[in-house]
Design a protein around this motif. Structure first.
Motif, PDB file in Angstrom:
ATOM      1  N   TYR A   1     -83.190 -61.915 -52.168  1.00  0.00           N
ATOM      2  CA  TYR A   1     -84.467 -61.951 -51.436  1.00  0.00           C
ATOM      3  C   TYR A   1     -84.736 -60.622 -50.742  1.00  0.00           C
ATOM      4  N   GLY A   2     -85.998 -60.367 -50.486  1.00  0.00           N
ATOM      5  CA  GLY A   2     -86.389 -59.160 -49.761  1.00  0.00           C
ATOM      6  C   GLY A   2     -86.515 -57.932 -50.640  1.00  0.00           C
ATOM      7  N   LYS A   3     -86.360 -58.113 -51.954  1.00  0.00           N
ATOM      8  CA  LYS A   3     -86.432 -56.955 -52.841  1.00  0.00           C
ATOM      9  C   LYS A   3     -87.878 -56.492 -53.034  1.00  0.00           C
ATOM     10  N   ILE A   4     -88.075 -55.204 -52.910  1.00  0.00           N
ATOM     11  CA  ILE A   4     -89.385 -54.619 -53.219  1.00  0.00           C
ATOM     12  C   ILE A   4     -89.181 -53.814 -54.499  1.00  0.00           C
ATOM     13  N   VAL A   5     -89.572 -54.411 -55.606  1.00  0.00           N
ATOM     14  CA  VAL A   5     -89.241 -53.806 -56.906  1.00  0.00           C
ATOM     15  C   VAL A   5     -90.305 -52.791 -57.307  1.00  0.00           C
ATOM     16  N   VAL A   6     -89.831 -51.598 -57.655  1.00  0.00           N
ATOM     17  CA  VAL A   6     -90.728 -50.579 -58.217  1.00  0.00           C
ATOM     18  C   VAL A   6     -90.117 -50.113 -59.537  1.00  0.00           C
ATOM     19  N   ASN A   7     -90.866 -50.275 -60.612  1.00  0.00           N
ATOM     20  CA  ASN A   7     -90.426 -49.807 -61.923  1.00  0.00           C
ATOM     21  C   ASN A   7     -90.944 -48.394 -62.148  1.00  0.00           C
ATOM     22  N   ILE A   8     -90.067 -47.514 -62.621  1.00  0.00           N
ATOM     23  CA  ILE A   8     -90.489 -46.135 -62.910  1.00  0.00           C
ATOM     24  C   ILE A   8     -90.278 -45.885 -64.397  1.00  0.00           C
ATOM     25  N   HIS A   9     -91.382 -45.684 -65.106  1.00  0.00           N
ATOM     26  CA  HIS A   9     -91.291 -45.438 -66.544  1.00  0.00           C
ATOM     27  C   HIS A   9     -90.834 -44.002 -66.816  1.00  0.00           C
ATOM     28  N   GLU A  10     -90.461 -43.775 -68.061  1.00  0.00           N
ATOM     29  CA  GLU A  10     -89.960 -42.444 -68.426  1.00  0.00           C
ATOM     30  C   GLU A  10     -90.999 -41.350 -68.149  1.00  0.00           C
ATOM     31  N   ASN A  11     -92.274 -41.671 -68.363  1.00  0.00           N
ATOM     32  CA  ASN A  11     -93.317 -40.663 -68.149  1.00  0.00           C
ATOM     33  C   ASN A  11     -93.773 -40.591 -66.693  1.00  0.00           C
ATOM     34  N   GLY A  12     -93.148 -41.358 -65.818  1.00  0.00           N
ATOM     35  CA  GLY A  12     -93.470 -41.284 -64.400  1.00  0.00           C
ATOM     36  C   GLY A  12     -94.432 -42.352 -63.921  1.00  0.00           C
ATOM     37  N   ASP A  13     -94.905 -43.213 -64.818  1.00  0.00           N
ATOM     38  CA  ASP A  13     -95.790 -44.304 -64.381  1.00  0.00           C
ATOM     39  C   ASP A  13     -95.028 -45.243 -63.450  1.00  0.00           C
ATOM     40  N   LEU A  14     -95.669 -45.635 -62.369  1.00  0.00           N
ATOM     41  CA  LEU A  14     -95.041 -46.544 -61.417  1.00  0.00           C
ATOM     42  C   LEU A  14     -95.669 -47.923 -61.549  1.00  0.00           C
ATOM     43  N   ARG A  15     -94.836 -48.935 -61.620  1.00  0.00           N
ATOM     44  CA  ARG A  15     -95.323 -50.314 -61.739  1.00  0.00           C
ATOM     45  C   ARG A  15     -94.643 -51.192 -60.703  1.00  0.00           C
ATOM     46  N   ALA A  16     -95.386 -52.207 -60.268  1.00  0.00           N
ATOM     47  CA  ALA A  16     -94.821 -53.182 -59.326  1.00  0.00           C
ATOM     48  C   ALA A  16     -93.925 -54.155 -60.095  1.00  0.00           C
ATOM     49  N   GLU A  17     -93.358 -55.142 -59.362  1.00  0.00           N
ATOM     50  CA  GLU A  17     -92.505 -56.139 -60.035  1.00  0.00           C
ATOM     51  C   GLU A  17     -93.296 -56.841 -61.130  1.00  0.00           C
ATOM     52  N   ASN A  18     -94.527 -57.187 -60.790  1.00  0.00           N
ATOM     53  CA  ASN A  18     -95.442 -57.643 -61.836  1.00  0.00           C
ATOM     54  C   ASN A  18     -95.924 -56.384 -62.533  1.00  0.00           C
ATOM     55  N   PHE A  19     -95.322 -56.077 -63.698  1.00  0.00           N
ATOM     56  CA  PHE A  19     -95.489 -54.746 -64.251  1.00  0.00           C
ATOM     57  C   PHE A  19     -96.866 -54.474 -64.839  1.00  0.00           C
ATOM     58  N   ASN A  20     -97.805 -55.400 -64.644  1.00  0.00           N
ATOM     59  CA  ASN A  20     -99.184 -55.088 -65.012  1.00  0.00           C
ATOM     60  C   ASN A  20     -99.886 -54.337 -63.892  1.00  0.00           C
ATOM     61  N   VAL A  21     -99.274 -54.321 -62.703  1.00  0.00           N
ATOM     62  CA  VAL A  21     -99.891 -53.656 -61.549  1.00  0.00           C
ATOM     63  C   VAL A  21     -99.378 -52.224 -61.468  1.00  0.00           C
ATOM     64  N   THR A  22    -100.272 -51.253 -61.628  1.00  0.00           N
ATOM     65  CA  THR A  22     -99.861 -49.851 -61.556  1.00  0.00           C
ATOM     66  C   THR A  22     -99.895 -49.382 -60.108  1.00  0.00           C
ATOM     67  N   LEU A  23     -98.962 -48.459 -59.792  1.00  0.00           N
ATOM     68  CA  LEU A  23     -98.851 -47.959 -58.415  1.00  0.00           C
ATOM     69  C   LEU A  23     -98.932 -46.437 -58.402  1.00  0.00           C
TER      70      LEU A  23
ATOM     71  N   HIS B   1     -86.004 -51.755 -54.309  1.00  0.00           N
ATOM     72  CA  HIS B   1     -85.215 -51.888 -55.542  1.00  0.00           C
ATOM     73  C   HIS B   1     -85.873 -51.016 -56.605  1.00  0.00           C
ATOM     74  N   ILE B   2     -85.217 -49.910 -56.913  1.00  0.00           N
ATOM     75  CA  ILE B   2     -85.805 -48.960 -57.862  1.00  0.00           C
ATOM     76  C   ILE B   2     -85.241 -49.218 -59.247  1.00  0.00           C
ATOM     77  N   ARG B   3     -86.133 -49.571 -60.177  1.00  0.00           N
ATOM     78  CA  ARG B   3     -85.743 -49.699 -61.581  1.00  0.00           C
ATOM     79  C   ARG B   3     -86.299 -48.477 -62.302  1.00  0.00           C
ATOM     80  N   GLY B   4     -85.534 -47.402 -62.257  1.00  0.00           N
ATOM     81  CA  GLY B   4     -86.006 -46.165 -62.882  1.00  0.00           C
ATOM     82  C   GLY B   4     -85.446 -46.022 -64.276  1.00  0.00           C
ATOM     83  N   ASP B   5     -86.275 -45.564 -65.189  1.00  0.00           N
ATOM     84  CA  ASP B   5     -85.795 -45.323 -66.549  1.00  0.00           C
ATOM     85  C   ASP B   5     -84.751 -44.212 -66.510  1.00  0.00           C
ATOM     86  N   GLN B   6     -83.725 -44.360 -67.356  1.00  0.00           N
ATOM     87  CA  GLN B   6     -82.634 -43.367 -67.311  1.00  0.00           C
ATOM     88  C   GLN B   6     -83.105 -41.978 -67.702  1.00  0.00           C
TER      89      GLN B   6
END
Lengths: 130, 156
Positions: A45-67, A94-99
Motif C-alpha cells: 500500500y501507499g505506492k505511487i507508481v510511475v512507469n518510465i518508458h525507454e524513450n522517456g515517456d512517463l505513465r501513471a500506474e494506469n498506463f493510459n495516463v501520460t505524465l 515506485h519507479i518502474r523504469g525501463d532498463q
C-alpha cells in the motif's frame, strides 16, 4: 453431499467478499532492470507508481495516463500521496523504469516527488533475467 | 410387486444429488484457467530513503561515500578527501566486484562509530537506468539504504 457443497460456496463467497487484493499494474512497454538484491516490498500500500518508458515517456500506474507534463506529474504524485496518507499509509514512490532508458527522466520524477514530500523511493526490478 | 416395494431399505428412498455435472463444470473451468493463464515474472523492489533534496544545514557526522556514475557506465568513488578513483569500467557487468568490498568497508567503519552510512551518488544525465540500478543494487546488498542524489538540484 449438498451441505458440504453449500459450505464450500459460502466459504468461497466469504473470501471473495473480504479479500482486498492490491497489485501493481504492469506496463508491458517497460522492461525493468535486473537487481539481484531486490526484495519483496514490505507493504503493497501507499505506492505511487510511475512507469518510465525507454524513450522517456512517463505513465501513471494506469498506463493510459501520460505524465509528460511536469504539472500533471506533480498533481498525480500529490493526489496519490494524499490518498495514501488519508488511510494511514506511508506514501512511497515506485519507479518502474525501463532498463534502457536514461537516468535524467528518473531524476525528473524523483525531483518532483521530493518537492511534494515523498522521500521513500523504490525501484522496480527483476532479481534475475530468467 | 407392491409387497416387494415394502421390503426396500429406508436408504433407497432418500433423494440422491447427482453432482457429476458440477464436477464437469469444475474441470472445464480448471482447464480454461490452465490454458489462459500466463505466468508473469515477479517484480521486486529496491528500497531507498532519500534524506532530502535541499542541502541540509547540519552536515552529517560521518563523511559520506561519494559515487560518480558516468554516462559510459564507468563508476568512480571518492571517500574521506581521497582523490577520485575509477573502480568499475565494464558497463555490461551487473556485478560490481571492486565497488562492493569498498562499500562494505565503509559500512563497517560507519557502524563501528555508531553512525548510519551515507552515500552520495552523482549520476550523469545520459547514464543508463540499468547501470544506476547496478549501483543501487550493490548498496542494497551491503545494507546501505540512506542515499542522496547530489544532482537533484541541478537545472535540466
Amino acid at each position: 453431499m449438498s451441505p458440504m457443497i453449500d459450505m464450500v460456496f459460502l466459504l468461497l463467497l466469504f473470501f471473495l467478499v473480504v479479500s482486498n487484493p492490491k497489485t501493481v499494474k504492469i506496463d508491458p512497454d517497460v522492461t525493468p532492470p535486473i537487481a539481484s538484491a531486490a526484495r519483496t516490498p514490505k507493504s503493497k500500500y501507499g505506492k505511487i507508481v510511475v512507469n518510465i518508458h525507454e524513450n522517456g515517456d512517463l505513465r501513471a500506474e494506469n498506463f493510459n495516463v501520460t505524465l509528460d507534463d511536469p504539472d500533471a506529474l506533480e498533481a498525480y504524485i500529490t493526489r496519490s500521496k494524499d490518498d495514501a496518507e488519508r488511510v494511514g499509509h506511508v506514501a512511497r514512490l515506485h519507479i518502474r523504469g525501463d532498463q534502457n532508458t536514461i537516468f535524467k527522466y528518473c531524476r525528473k520524477v524523483i525531483r518532483v516527488a521530493a518537492r511534494v514530500g515523498v522521500t521513500e523511493v523504490a525501484f522496480g526490478g527483476y532479481i534475475n533475467d530468467k | 410387486m407392491a409387497r416387494h416395494k415394502k421390503m426396500q431399505s429406508p436408504d433407497e428412498d432418500e433423494p440422491g444429488l447427482d453432482i457429476s455435472s458440477l464436477i464437469d463444470v469444475c474441470f472445464l473451468l480448471l482447464i480454461y484457467f490452465i490454458v489462459t493463464t500466463t505466468i508473469v515474472k515477479k517484480e521486486q523492489d529496491l528500497d531507498m530513503a532519500l534524506p532530502s533534496v535541499a542541502p541540509s544545514e547540519t552536515p552529517p557526522e560521518i563523511s559520506p561515500f561519494f559515487i560518480k556514475l558516468e554516462e559510459n557506465g564507468y563508476i568512480s568513488i571518492r571517500s574521506d578527501g581521497t582523490p577520485e578513483q575509477l573502480v568499475e569500467s565494464d558497463p555490461d557487468s551487473r556485478a560490481l566486484p571492486t565497488l562492493q568490498p569498498l562499500l562494505e568497508t565503509y559500512r563497517d567503519a560507519a557502524m563501528a562509530s555508531s553512525q548510519e552510512p551515507l552515500v552520495q551518488i552523482y549520476v550523469e544525465a545520459e547514464a543508463r537506468q540499468q547501470r544506476v540500478i547496478d549501483v543501487l543494487n550493490s548498496l542494497a546488498a551491503t545494507g546501505i539504504s540512506k542515499v542522496t542524489f547530489t544532482d537533484l538540484l541541478d537545472e535540466e
